[in-house]
Design a protein around this motif. Sequence first.
Motif, short mmCIF file in Angstrom:
data_model
loop_
_atom_site.label_atom_id
_atom_site.label_comp_id
_atom_site.label_asym_id
_atom_site.label_seq_id
_atom_site.Cartn_x
_atom_site.Cartn_y
_atom_site.Cartn_z
N HIS A 7 0.84 -1.20 0.00
CA HIS A 7 0.00 0.00 0.00
C HIS A 7 0.87 1.25 0.00
O HIS A 7 1.77 1.40 0.82
CB HIS A 7 -0.93 0.02 1.22
CG HIS A 7 -1.86 1.19 1.18
ND1 HIS A 7 -1.56 2.38 1.79
CD2 HIS A 7 -3.05 1.36 0.56
CE1 HIS A 7 -2.55 3.24 1.54
NE2 HIS A 7 -3.46 2.65 0.80
N LEU A 95 -9.42 1.85 -3.82
CA LEU A 95 -7.98 1.54 -3.82
C LEU A 95 -7.59 1.17 -5.25
O LEU A 95 -8.06 0.17 -5.79
CB LEU A 95 -7.72 0.34 -2.90
CG LEU A 95 -7.15 0.65 -1.51
CD1 LEU A 95 -6.96 -0.62 -0.73
CD2 LEU A 95 -5.85 1.44 -1.61
N GLN A 107 -0.80 -0.69 -4.50
CA GLN A 107 -2.11 -0.05 -4.51
C GLN A 107 -2.07 1.29 -3.77
O GLN A 107 -1.23 1.51 -2.90
CB GLN A 107 -3.16 -0.98 -3.91
CG GLN A 107 -2.87 -1.42 -2.49
CD GLN A 107 -3.91 -2.39 -1.98
OE1 GLN A 107 -4.72 -2.92 -2.73
NE2 GLN A 107 -3.91 -2.62 -0.67
N THR A 108 -2.97 2.16 -4.16
CA THR A 108 -2.98 3.51 -3.61
C THR A 108 -4.38 4.11 -3.67
O THR A 108 -5.17 3.75 -4.55
CB THR A 108 -2.00 4.42 -4.39
OG1 THR A 108 -1.94 5.69 -3.76
CG2 THR A 108 -2.42 4.60 -5.84
#
Length: 314
Positions: A7, A95, A107-108
């Motif tokens: 993340h 996400l 992922q962001t």
Amino acid sequence: MSDQPEHIQCLILGSGPAGYTAAIYAARAGLKPVIYQGLQPGGQLTTTTEVENYPGYPKGTQGPEMMEDFKAQAERFATEVRWGMATKVDLTGPLHKVVIDDQTTVQTHALIIATGASAKWLGLESEQKFNGFGVSACAVCDGFFFKGQDVAIVGAGDTAAEEATYLAKLCRKVYMIVRRSEMRASKAMQERVLKTANIEILWNSETKEITGDKGVTGARILNLKTGQERNLVITGFFVAIGHQPNTGIFKDWLTLDETGYIKTVPGTSKTGRPGVFAVGDAQDKVYRQAVTAAGSGCMGALDAERYLAEKGIH
Ligand code: NDP
């Protein structure tokens, strides 16, 4: 895609002026940005030599050096700069998932796309050989170095027409090499070109070779109608046959215009997909300057920061 992607609070794709400026602002706002540098670390400026029109460098600087400065400034504020290129995305959100080099998934919540554009080239060996030594794809960047000299420009769209008139103000003579018997540029731009006394249009013409020694000294031009060749004596050769935005992987997720540039909400970097922002040349086909790209990178970081704050995402 792997089960537990890493993340990243704020993910930036692309390492030109737009990407690094986004990183500087995002990092100083505490968003711990990660940049993936993409196929050409440092972006298009790394393919140029002198940069004299970027404010803050009164004596000018070298494109590659300037991008090292951008990188160092981003890293000073704890931006993590990584090798790698985004090869696939899933922007279903909230996400967003990005695959790097077909291998790793990250992922962001806040994705800033700064993947830029690439100039199209004729594909001649001599064009590659003299790239940066008389051959350029940006008249606004490099025209100044040919002040009072004779140059040629290939292309017949709005960019070529605009750049030909720009060059005509600086140079003694500008040959405009047009492959058909008409131009694609808007009527108004065509008229401006036709009215400029020191632009000579070579219609139905194709460049066979750019000649020179250490730098460009000429070009061999074939008239496709008559079959005759003409040797131009020039020191600069500009290519203005269009750009290709590096946006292919986003086409199923974002709205692109007919030429592939990402559409943003005017006056912002918002793409219309929450948490996805587009900056720099990937969304700008008109200005395409380092300084405008940097400005738009700043907008992307500020928009991302506000988005995360509004959603309460830390
Ligand atoms: P375009 O795609 O509009 O034009 C490219 C030009 O290059 C065409 O004339 C084409 O010829 C020519 N060309 C392509 N490949 C070759 C080749 N291999 N050899 C020789 N010539 C070639 O690109 P632009 O960058 O000019 O413009 C892109 C977009 O940006 C356009 O929509 C334009 O209107 C817009 N724009 C607007 C501006 C403004 O409003 N001020 C300024 C600049 C751009 P052919 O015509 O024969 O296909």
